[in-house]
Motif scaffolding. Structure first.
Motif, PDB file in Angstrom:
ATOM      1  N   ALA A 259       0.835  -1.204   0.000  1.00  0.00           N
ATOM      2  CA  ALA A 259       0.000   0.000   0.000  1.00  0.00           C
ATOM      3  C   ALA A 259       0.863   1.244   0.000  1.00  0.00           C
ATOM      4  O   ALA A 259       0.851   2.050   0.923  1.00  0.00           O
ATOM      5  CB  ALA A 259      -0.944   0.008   1.198  1.00  0.00           C
ATOM      6  N   ASP A 263       1.037   1.739  -5.678  1.00  0.00           N
ATOM      7  CA  ASP A 263      -0.371   1.330  -5.594  1.00  0.00           C
ATOM      8  C   ASP A 263      -1.302   2.532  -5.753  1.00  0.00           C
ATOM      9  O   ASP A 263      -2.362   2.431  -6.376  1.00  0.00           O
ATOM     10  CB  ASP A 263      -0.615   0.637  -4.247  1.00  0.00           C
ATOM     11  N   TRP A 264      -0.903   3.666  -5.190  1.00  0.00           N
ATOM     12  CA  TRP A 264      -1.728   4.860  -5.315  1.00  0.00           C
ATOM     13  C   TRP A 264      -1.712   5.389  -6.755  1.00  0.00           C
ATOM     14  O   TRP A 264      -2.732   5.838  -7.279  1.00  0.00           O
ATOM     15  CB  TRP A 264      -1.218   5.926  -4.344  1.00  0.00           C
ATOM     16  N   SER A 267      -4.056   3.667  -8.794  1.00  0.00           N
ATOM     17  CA  SER A 267      -5.429   3.841  -8.309  1.00  0.00           C
ATOM     18  C   SER A 267      -5.949   2.579  -7.633  1.00  0.00           C
ATOM     19  O   SER A 267      -7.136   2.266  -7.691  1.00  0.00           O
ATOM     20  CB  SER A 267      -6.354   4.241  -9.469  1.00  0.00           C
ATOM     21  N   THR A 269      -5.102   1.986  -4.288  1.00  0.00           N
ATOM     22  CA  THR A 269      -5.098   2.244  -2.850  1.00  0.00           C
ATOM     23  C   THR A 269      -5.527   3.682  -2.609  1.00  0.00           C
ATOM     24  O   THR A 269      -5.006   4.600  -3.268  1.00  0.00           O
ATOM     25  CB  THR A 269      -3.698   2.002  -2.259  1.00  0.00           C
ATOM     26  N   PRO A 270      -6.419   3.926  -1.659  1.00  0.00           N
ATOM     27  CA  PRO A 270      -6.782   5.307  -1.319  1.00  0.00           C
ATOM     28  C   PRO A 270      -5.607   6.039  -0.697  1.00  0.00           C
ATOM     29  O   PRO A 270      -4.682   5.432  -0.146  1.00  0.00           O
ATOM     30  CB  PRO A 270      -7.930   5.130  -0.311  1.00  0.00           C
ATOM     31  N   ALA A 271      -5.615   7.356  -0.772  1.00  0.00           N
ATOM     32  CA  ALA A 271      -4.505   8.157  -0.248  1.00  0.00           C
ATOM     33  C   ALA A 271      -4.368   8.015   1.256  1.00  0.00           C
ATOM     34  O   ALA A 271      -3.257   8.096   1.789  1.00  0.00           O
ATOM     35  CB  ALA A 271      -4.714   9.624  -0.635  1.00  0.00           C
ATOM     36  N   LEU A 274      -1.912   5.297   2.561  1.00  0.00           N
ATOM     37  CA  LEU A 274      -0.498   5.346   2.192  1.00  0.00           C
ATOM     38  C   LEU A 274       0.404   5.546   3.393  1.00  0.00           C
ATOM     39  O   LEU A 274       1.517   5.027   3.448  1.00  0.00           O
ATOM     40  CB  LEU A 274      -0.247   6.480   1.184  1.00  0.00           C
ATOM     41  N   LYS A 305      -0.212  12.923 -10.722  1.00  0.00           N
ATOM     42  CA  LYS A 305      -0.682  12.631  -9.361  1.00  0.00           C
ATOM     43  C   LYS A 305       0.366  12.970  -8.320  1.00  0.00           C
ATOM     44  O   LYS A 305       0.038  13.251  -7.171  1.00  0.00           O
ATOM     45  CB  LYS A 305      -1.078  11.155  -9.252  1.00  0.00           C
ATOM     46  N   LEU A 309       0.033  14.867  -4.696  1.00  0.00           N
ATOM     47  CA  LEU A 309       0.505  14.286  -3.443  1.00  0.00           C
ATOM     48  C   LEU A 309       1.462  15.232  -2.729  1.00  0.00           C
ATOM     49  O   LEU A 309       1.350  15.455  -1.511  1.00  0.00           O
ATOM     50  CB  LEU A 309       1.172  12.944  -3.722  1.00  0.00           C
TER      51      LEU A 309
END
Length: 406
Positions: A259, A263-264, A267, A269-271, A274, A305, A309
């Motif tokens: 995770a 993975d983020w 798309s 894993t949700p933020a 993390l 992205k 982040l």
């Protein structure tokens, strides 16, 4: 004559004889022509046979002459050998024993001391010459002076050679937790202090990218220990592992790499999932691993992205440390560099070649970073400051503190 107007019989007979004569002459001429051709062909064959016989006779004469010459040479060699043997026999007969050999009262001196001295000095000369030759051929970055003169970059700090300090592990740990009183832990505190001055100049400068020209130069160890130093100093710090190819910060921190960033980006894993929190002796360090998904950095370039982040991290944290991939093997660092405020280029003393460091510097400058500094890793302080400098004396103090004697 005969009646009826016909030719007389004699005329017919003469005509037949005349025709037969002509035919006989033609046949005779034909046979003479054949005879002449056969005679010419026979003469030609005879001439060829005679010429071949002459060549063969000459070749045979040459061979016979060679055989005679070889036989004469062999006979001469036999005669010469017999004369030599006769002379050796005469010499042997002329030898007379004058007197028996006697043992010396004292053995002849071997001059062992002289030989040892010569070997010692020759060994020193050869060793020193080999050392100078090796130093002349070595094109690696060794000292802080090499970095400043050949790269024209400021040195933000250095980390000593771990193996020469008696440590069993050359890399792969948080020294501020394992050996807080050690010299190497103090190196990371000094590096954090130097970077703190840069970060205090403006509130916007928060992102520090740590990279290196190639793999194996200690960038992940520098990034993890530097992040731990900021966190233990009381600043809200997060370590982002963006090396999707050869991640190692999760092993340094003892965390899982599931995770994470990849993975983020995919798309998956949700933020909110993390972030991982690492306890550090009363303090905490937040950490985002590289993740487990196989995704390339081209995805970052497409959907941007990483910009989102980093914008979110800038709102939450005082210091953001990015463990970036090496500059030369992959192009991922070139995408992260414009988003960073300070870039630390880790060079391994005595290992990183000057040409590789210069190439990495050019690649980073093309991305227009705010500030580029160098961290000289695995530095031999005796080479840098001399064996009798105060640095070496303080190293003894560090060792005493680490062992609990002071």
């Amino acid at each position: 004559g005969q009646q009826g107007g016909g030719p007389p019989e004699a005329v017919l007979l003469w005509h037949d004889l005349h025709v037969e004569k002509l035919l006989s002459e033609v046949e005779l001429n034909t046979r003479r022509s054949k005879q002449q051709g056969l005679e010419s062909l026979g003469e030609d064959y005879r001439q060829r046979i005679l010429r071949n016989d002459e060549d063969q006779e000459q070749e045979l004469l040459k061979l016979e002459n060679n055989v005679v010459v070889a036989q004469n040479a062999y006979q001469n060699m036999l005669q010469t050998n017999e004369r030599v043997q006769g002379l050796d026999a005469e010499k042997a007969l002329n030898v007379n024993i004058v007197g028996e050999a006697a043992k010396p009262l004292r053995p002849l001196p071997r001059k062992r001391g002289l030989k040892l001295a010569m070997g010692f000095f020759l060994g020193i000369i050869i060793g020193v010459g080999f050392g100078y030759l090796r130093e002349a051929l070595d094109r690696s970055v060794k000292t802080i002076e090499d970095v400043e003169n050949k790269l024209k970059l400021p040195v933000a700090g250095h980390v000593v050679e771990i193996r020469q300090r008696g440590s069993q592990t050359a890399h792969g740990r948080i020294f501020l937790l394992d050996q807080p009183q050690s010299e190497i832990a103090e190196n990371f505190r000094a590096l954090r202090a130097q970077l703190g001055y840069l970060l205090q100049e403006t509130a916007k400068e928060k992102v520090i990218m740590v990279t290196s020209p190639g793999p194996g130069e200690g960038k992940s160890t520098i990034a993890a220990n530097l992040a731990a130093s900021f966190a233990m100093f009381g600043q809200q710090t997060i370590l982002l592992d963006s090396d999707l190819y050869r991640p190692s910060s999760h092993r340094l921190l003892g965390a899982q790499k599931k995770a994470g960033l990849s993975d983020w980006l995919a798309s998956a894993t949700p933020a909110d999932e993390l972030y991982k929190r690492i306890p550090l002796n009363g303090s905490t360090l937040d950490y985002i691993s590289s993740g487990s998904s196989r995704v390339t950095f081209q995805k970052i370039a497409i959907n941007e992205k990483l910009h989102v982040l980093l914008h979110e991290l800038r709102q939450k944290y005082e210091v953001i440390i990015i463990d970036a991939p090496p500059v030369i093997p992959v192009s991922d660092s070139a995408m992260i560099t414009p988003l960073s405020d300070v870039v630390l280029l880790v060079l391994a003393s005595g290992e990183t070649q000057i040409t590789a460091a210069q190439h990495a510097e050019k690649l980073l400058k093309k991305a227009h970073p705010g500030t580029i500094g160098v961290v000289l890793n695995r530095l031999d302080v005796k080479r840098e400051y001399g064996p009798n400098s105060y640095i070496d004396r303080y190293s003894d103090v560090y060792r005493q503190h680490a062992s609990g004697k002071a």
